[in-house]
Write a protein that holds these residues in place. Structure first.
Motif, short mmCIF file in Angstrom:
data_model
loop_
_atom_site.label_atom_id
_atom_site.label_comp_id
_atom_site.label_asym_id
_atom_site.label_seq_id
_atom_site.Cartn_x
_atom_site.Cartn_y
_atom_site.Cartn_z
N ALA A 176 4.72 30.50 -3.97
CA ALA A 176 4.77 29.25 -3.22
C ALA A 176 5.15 28.07 -4.10
CB ALA A 176 3.41 28.99 -2.56
N THR A 211 7.79 22.18 -0.54
CA THR A 211 7.84 21.73 0.84
C THR A 211 8.86 20.60 0.97
OG1 THR A 211 5.53 22.34 1.23
CG2 THR A 211 6.52 20.72 2.74
N ASN A 253 10.94 18.15 3.77
CA ASN A 253 11.02 17.64 5.13
C ASN A 253 12.21 16.68 5.24
OD1 ASN A 253 8.52 18.76 6.41
ND2 ASN A 253 7.54 17.63 4.74
N LYS A 292 13.13 27.27 8.81
CA LYS A 292 11.68 27.37 8.91
C LYS A 292 11.22 28.82 8.82
CE LYS A 292 10.57 23.21 11.58
NZ LYS A 292 10.08 22.68 12.89
N THR A 336 11.54 30.31 5.28
CA THR A 336 10.72 29.70 4.22
C THR A 336 9.26 29.54 4.62
OG1 THR A 336 11.20 27.44 4.96
CG2 THR A 336 12.71 28.41 3.35
N ASP A 337 8.85 30.22 5.67
CA ASP A 337 7.47 30.08 6.18
C ASP A 337 7.12 28.61 6.43
OD1 ASP A 337 6.90 32.81 6.21
OD2 ASP A 337 6.35 32.81 4.09
N LYS A 356 8.33 25.94 4.99
CA LYS A 356 8.35 25.02 3.86
C LYS A 356 9.59 24.12 3.84
CE LYS A 356 5.26 27.31 0.67
NZ LYS A 356 4.39 26.12 0.67
N SER A 365 11.82 22.15 6.26
CA SER A 365 11.84 21.71 7.65
C SER A 365 12.89 20.61 7.84
CB SER A 365 10.45 21.18 8.05
OG SER A 365 10.48 20.63 9.34
N TYR A 422 17.06 27.32 -2.24
CA TYR A 422 17.17 26.59 -0.98
C TYR A 422 18.63 26.23 -0.69
CZ TYR A 422 12.16 25.78 -0.05
OH TYR A 422 10.83 25.93 0.27
#
Length: 373
Positions: free
Chosen positions: A29, A34, A36, A62, A65-66, A68, A70, A264
């Motif tokens: 993780a 994270t 946004n 989403k 990446t579970d 993360k 968004s 990412y």
């Protein structure tokens, strides 16, 4: 060793092993921060296929990446007007935009090259050029000066030629026609005597209804049917020669894109490509049914005459010659397109064209309709 002692040790050992497996998750993780972001779309929510491309991107990210990574999607007008979405990504108002490059052609005509130019490619040819012919790379070279990174994010296929309040039989019928038509295509149509108007999708119907404009092009049967154009401009022409395979694109603020971990960035490119291909598949499924429904509801289907198509083709080449002398970035991208275009249409005349033509003849002879069983 006593039974109680063994069980105690076993429990501790089992707990430690379990803890080891649990502890691995935070380590992973930590490598997936994270994020946004906000995305400004150029399209209204009512156009679920083209607007939905941005929502699909958000969903895919989403899921991968579970939650993360968004991206919150905003329809045209919710943050900025639809035609300003790309600029909002440039100046950092939002991190991303979903739009069509030719909406920004007034800022720089070379923006249009990443979307579509009249009489260039079909959707399939455009895809080959984008992903295998260097189209994405050369477009991003141009966009660097606007602090943008872009990847294809959808295609509609060959569009329709639009809705008209009167019949268009010749070039003479184009004279003085006030038409909603986007981007560089407007400059081409101007040479035919058309008065181009750049109007966002949600404003087209009232403009036609009030007679502010005489004609409008939008996308194709599925999207057009949602906007109800046949009620106020019954003549529906084809093909939309200005958009043989228009690329809808995701535009990302370059600074924000650069801050993303490499994983990412790679995921974002992959998700964009999935959306790009899926949008075309959706249109190819929905347009045939929608066209039947439009005709049943009063739309009068017409093809542009050879005179109109030839006149427009010649006008487009004039415009390209003018722009190539005025704008180095337009010239660079246009010449790259031309290198592939000739080869594509030479090849397309063989297997693809022959097969499709044969099958169309069978359809017209009623041999493709499903039989009742």
């Amino acid at each position: 060793m006593g039974r109680r002692s063994f069980l105690t040790r076993a429990s501790v050992g089992g707990a430690a092993a379990a803890a080891g497996s649990v502890l691995a998750a935070p380590a992973i993780a930590q490598e997936a921060p994270t994020i946004n972001w906000r995305l400004a779309s150029s399209f209204p929510k009512s156009l679920d296929t083209i607007y939905g491309g941005a929502e699909e991107l958000s969903t895919r990210l989403k899921e991968a990446t579970d939650g993360k990574f968004s991206i919150q999607v905003f329809a045209a007008g919710e943050i900025v007007p639809g035609l300003d979405a790309i600029n909002a990504a440039t100046d950092g108002t939002v991190e991303s935009a979903h739009s069509v490059g030719y909406y920004n052609w007034g800022k720089n005509p070379a923006f249009a090259c990443g979307a579509d130019l009249p009489f260039t490619f079909s959707a399939r040819a455009r895809t080959a050029y984008n992903y295998q012919g260097g189209g994405i790379e050369i477009y991003n070279e141009f966009l660097d000066q606007y602090s943008l990174v872009s990847f294809p994010g959808g295609n509609t296929g060959v569009q329709m030629g639009g809705w008209y309040r009167k019949e268009i039989n010749s070039l003479a019928d184009m004279q003085g026609l006030k038409m909603r038509i986007s981007g560089l295509a407007g400059r081409v149509m101007e040479k035919l005597g058309v008065v181009p108007q750049q109007i966002a999708g949600g404003d087209i119907y009232p403009s036609l209804e009030k007679g502010t404009i005489d004609a409008a092009e939008w996308v194709g049967p599925y999207d057009d049917s949602k906007l109800g154009f046949q009620k106020v401009a019954p003549y529906y022409y084809y093909p939309g020669f200005w958009e043989g395979g228009p690329t809808v694109s995701f535009f990302f603020n370059k600074g924000k894109f650069g801050e993303l971990p490499a994983s990412y960035q790679s995921l974002l490119r992959s998700c964009c490509q999935a959306v790009d291909q899926n949008m075309l598949a959706k249109y190819d499924m929905k347009n045939p049914v929608a066209l039947k429904e439009l005709v049943a509801s009063g739309a009068q289907l017409r093809s542009f005459s050879e005179e109109v198509l030839t006149g427009a083709f010649n006008a487009a080449n004039e415009v390209y010659g003018e722009l190539a002398t005025e704008n180095e970035w337009f010239k660079k991208q246009y010449e790259a397109l031309l290198t592939y275009r000739d080869n594509w249409y030479l090849y397309a005349q063989t297997a693809e064209y022959t097969f499709d033509t044969f099958m169309m003849i069978q359809q017209r002879n009623g041999k493709l309709a499903p039989t009742a069983g």
